[in-house]
Design a protein around this motif. Structure first.
Motif, mmCIF file in Angstrom:
data_model
loop_
_atom_site.group_PDB
_atom_site.id
_atom_site.type_symbol
_atom_site.label_atom_id
_atom_site.label_comp_id
_atom_site.label_asym_id
_atom_site.label_seq_id
_atom_site.Cartn_x
_atom_site.Cartn_y
_atom_site.Cartn_z
ATOM 1 N N ALA A 114 0.830 -1.211 0.000
ATOM 2 C CA ALA A 114 0.000 0.000 0.000
ATOM 3 C C ALA A 114 0.862 1.257 0.000
ATOM 4 O O ALA A 114 0.561 2.238 -0.692
ATOM 5 C CB ALA A 114 -0.927 -0.007 1.214
ATOM 6 N N LEU A 119 -1.397 3.990 -2.292
ATOM 7 C CA LEU A 119 -2.791 3.654 -2.543
ATOM 8 C C LEU A 119 -3.765 4.275 -1.548
ATOM 9 O O LEU A 119 -4.977 4.232 -1.774
ATOM 10 C CB LEU A 119 -2.968 2.134 -2.512
ATOM 11 C CG LEU A 119 -2.196 1.338 -3.566
ATOM 12 C CD1 LEU A 119 -2.436 -0.156 -3.363
ATOM 13 C CD2 LEU A 119 -2.591 1.761 -4.975
ATOM 14 N N LEU A 120 -3.273 4.841 -0.457
ATOM 15 C CA LEU A 120 -4.142 5.258 0.636
ATOM 16 C C LEU A 120 -4.281 6.770 0.688
ATOM 17 O O LEU A 120 -3.349 7.510 0.394
ATOM 18 C CB LEU A 120 -3.615 4.720 1.960
ATOM 19 C CG LEU A 120 -3.332 3.209 1.974
ATOM 20 C CD1 LEU A 120 -2.711 2.793 3.286
ATOM 21 C CD2 LEU A 120 -4.611 2.419 1.699
ATOM 22 N N LEU A 129 -6.353 0.469 7.387
ATOM 23 C CA LEU A 129 -5.862 -0.757 6.767
ATOM 24 C C LEU A 129 -5.089 -1.595 7.777
ATOM 25 O O LEU A 129 -5.247 -2.826 7.824
ATOM 26 C CB LEU A 129 -4.976 -0.421 5.567
ATOM 27 C CG LEU A 129 -4.370 -1.626 4.825
ATOM 28 C CD1 LEU A 129 -5.467 -2.528 4.277
ATOM 29 C CD2 LEU A 129 -3.447 -1.161 3.705
ATOM 30 N N THR A 158 -4.146 -6.703 -1.099
ATOM 31 C CA THR A 158 -4.062 -5.254 -0.926
ATOM 32 C C THR A 158 -4.785 -4.561 -2.074
ATOM 33 O O THR A 158 -5.591 -3.642 -1.863
ATOM 34 C CB THR A 158 -2.599 -4.800 -0.884
ATOM 35 O OG1 THR A 158 -1.901 -5.536 0.129
ATOM 36 C CG2 THR A 158 -2.487 -3.318 -0.589
ATOM 37 N N VAL A 162 -8.361 -2.310 -1.719
ATOM 38 C CA VAL A 162 -8.364 -0.903 -2.128
ATOM 39 C C VAL A 162 -9.367 -0.661 -3.247
ATOM 40 O O VAL A 162 -10.118 0.323 -3.215
ATOM 41 C CB VAL A 162 -6.954 -0.450 -2.540
ATOM 42 C CG1 VAL A 162 -6.999 0.941 -3.174
ATOM 43 C CG2 VAL A 162 -6.022 -0.434 -1.330
ATOM 44 N N CYS A 166 -12.490 1.846 -3.397
ATOM 45 C CA CYS A 166 -12.567 2.815 -4.489
ATOM 46 C C CYS A 166 -13.977 2.875 -5.072
ATOM 47 O O CYS A 166 -14.487 3.943 -5.408
ATOM 48 C CB CYS A 166 -11.584 2.429 -5.594
ATOM 49 S SG CYS A 166 -10.092 3.401 -5.625
ATOM 50 N N LEU A 409 -10.272 3.590 2.680
ATOM 51 C CA LEU A 409 -8.867 3.476 2.294
ATOM 52 C C LEU A 409 -8.523 4.510 1.241
ATOM 53 O O LEU A 409 -7.438 5.089 1.251
ATOM 54 C CB LEU A 409 -8.573 2.071 1.777
ATOM 55 C CG LEU A 409 -8.803 0.930 2.764
ATOM 56 C CD1 LEU A 409 -8.449 -0.403 2.116
ATOM 57 C CD2 LEU A 409 -8.003 1.135 4.042
ATOM 58 N N THR A 410 -9.451 4.749 0.322
ATOM 59 C CA THR A 410 -9.225 5.769 -0.689
ATOM 60 C C THR A 410 -10.554 6.219 -1.261
ATOM 61 O O THR A 410 -11.513 5.449 -1.319
ATOM 62 C CB THR A 410 -8.327 5.263 -1.827
ATOM 63 O OG1 THR A 410 -8.072 6.335 -2.743
ATOM 64 C CG2 THR A 410 -8.982 4.120 -2.577
#
Length: 484
Positions: A114, A119-120, A129, A158, A162, A166, A409-410
């Protein structure tokens, strides 16, 4: 008291048939186990709590608030507590839990992937996470996996977690689901080579790297199966989005098919062959018995997930959930629906075990099978049982479902749209959102973690160099092979 590795019914003897793998001497997964749960030795079943329910006893009495008990949630309509843990005689609890000796390595590997691919969204997302203990899910689901496979498998999970965040609750019109799925599927090259051009987003980049590490020494049959299951997984995001937009709870028949795809469990089960370094002969993979086992194990995992995630999804207004589907179909309350889900899960576990016995008899009569191929069948079946039980135990110990705090996470839609600012077609070179400038932290360097690309001869991930045209997935060159 948390039900991290617990089941009702009193202590059980250790299972006599333990896999012949040496435990790691430094294994000590105390960082995710509750203080009242005794340690569990790798590849040995957990001892069960003696109180008849994982949340019974003094700990539960001292904390009647369901927020302190992951096995109960308040019904938003009545205020009554809903019991989310299966009954003491449930067939799911007869499956023996196992834990990989590489748990701590897997936890670190998840965070390493990550961080290396940025990615975060924020430090809060990174903390979320970490608190999900995704490495623990992998350790429970692939307990016999060798260390040399751990990083590649951790990378896929992972990516999967994510991309799930998303797509979660995205505004209408933000994502072209079909185009996004098509672009990502093109990264799953038939020969598992890395793409020749720069990927369109960081999420694409990690998938390209993970695919290469997972599939480069797999058979063509395995690659085709995994790609098909990834196609289903990516396609399901579109239909879940439509259900949210129209506040639609699907019917039972359609939901059963959608849920098996949307949960990502089918490619996860494909990874059992990566984890064991053994593949099932293609004809056995297509037998009625194996397909029954595969579908039953898949359904057990995703429907139990629906129960565990009910707390969070009620708060979020989610409609695509098996408990809600059954509540509407049956015309009863949520507890009745939860009990009905566990009834279905029990039936699937029984059907799985019957099909396993039939497949064992069939493979014993199949001329031409080697001892190693028969072992591959048994190893895969063991892995599916590990998944069914491991998912249950992990789900009740992970903060992923215990907190409805709104932290994701995102929320970066460019990760799935693939278009950099100013480059809507997604062809920009070296696309990046620098972690240091966005979050005030430095991205880890090339030596971070545990040599993330899996397998001998592959060094750690190369830190992206923005503006140079270097592809995100280009590995650092190494002159030596790190020992696994």
């Amino acid at each position: 008291m948390t039900p991290t590795l617990a089941a009702a019914g009193g202590p059980r003897p250790l299972h006599p048939a333990q896999p012949p793998y040496a435990p790691h001497p430094g294994y000590a997964p105390d960082h995710f186990r509750g203080p009242d749960v005794p340690p569990v030795h790798p590849f040995q079943p957990a001892h069960h709590l003696p109180d008849g329910h994982p949340a019974d006893g003094p700990a539960a009495a001292a904390h009647p608030d369901p927020g302190n008990d992951p096995t109960r949630v308040a019904d938003p309509a009545t205020g009554a507590l809903l019991d989310l843990w299966p009954g003491p005689d449930h067939p799911l609890l007869a499956l023996q839990p196992h834990v990989s000796p590489w748990l701590e390595h897997l936890e670190a590997s998840v965070m390493g992937w990550a961080d290396a691919y940025d990615l975060l969204d924020s430090p809060a997302a990174r903390d979320r996470l970490a608190r999900s203990h995704l490495g623990a899910l992998i350790a429970r689901s692939y307990p016999a996996m060798g260390l040399h496979r751990a990083d590649a498998v951790a990378g896929w999970f992972t990516w999967a977690f994510v991309i799930d965040d998303c797509h979660d609750r995205q505004p209408e019109g933000q994502i072209d689901y079909d185009s996004s799925a098509f672009r990502m599927l093109r990264l799953l090259t038939p020969d598992a080579t890395l793409p020749a051009t720069t990927t369109a987003s960081r999420l694409d980049a990690i998938l390209a790297r993970v695919w290469h590490d997972l599939a480069r020494d797999r058979s063509a049959a395995w690659r085709m199966r995994f790609t098909l299951h990834m196609t289903h997984f990516l396609a399901a995001f579109k239909y879940e989005s439509l259900n949210r937009r129209h506040h639609h709870t699907p019917g039972l028949l359609g939901y059963t098919q959608l849920r098996r795809a949307s949960g990502g469990i089918t490619p996860s089960l494909d990874l059992l062959e990566v984890a064991s370094d053994r593949e099932i002969p293609p004809l056995l993979h297509e037998t009625d018995q194996f397909q029954t086992m595969f579908k039953c194990a898949s359904d057990v995992v995703v429907w139990v997930n629906d129960i565990v995630s009910l707390r969070k999804e009620l708060v979020a207004g989610e409609t695509t959930n098996g408990v809600l589907v059954l509540a509407r179909e049956r015309g009863g309350g949520l507890q009745d629906a939860i009990d009905a889900v566990y009834g279905r899960v029990g039936g699937w576990v029984a059907a799985f075990r019957q099909a396993r016995e039939e497949l064992r008899a069939l493979s014993g009569q199949w001329l031409g099978l080697t001892r190693g191929e028969r072992h591959a069948v048994e190893s895969y079946a063991d892995g599916m049982e590990a998944w069914m039980r491991g998912n249950l135990d992990w789900s009740f110990s992970s903060d992923r479902y215990r907190r409805a705090d709104g932290v994701r996470l995102t929320s970066d839609t460019d990760l799935v749209r693939g278009g950099a600012p100013g480059h809507p077609d997604g062809t920009a070179t070296g696309y990046a959102r620098p972690y240091a400038s966005a979050h005030g932290q430095q991205r880890p360097g090339p030596g971070y973690g545990h040599g993330l690309p899996a397998g001998p001869g592959h060094g750690p991930l190369q830190t992206p160099v923005h503006g140079t045209g270097r592809s995100w997935y280009e590995p650092a060159r190494r002159d030596h092979v790190e020992a696994s």
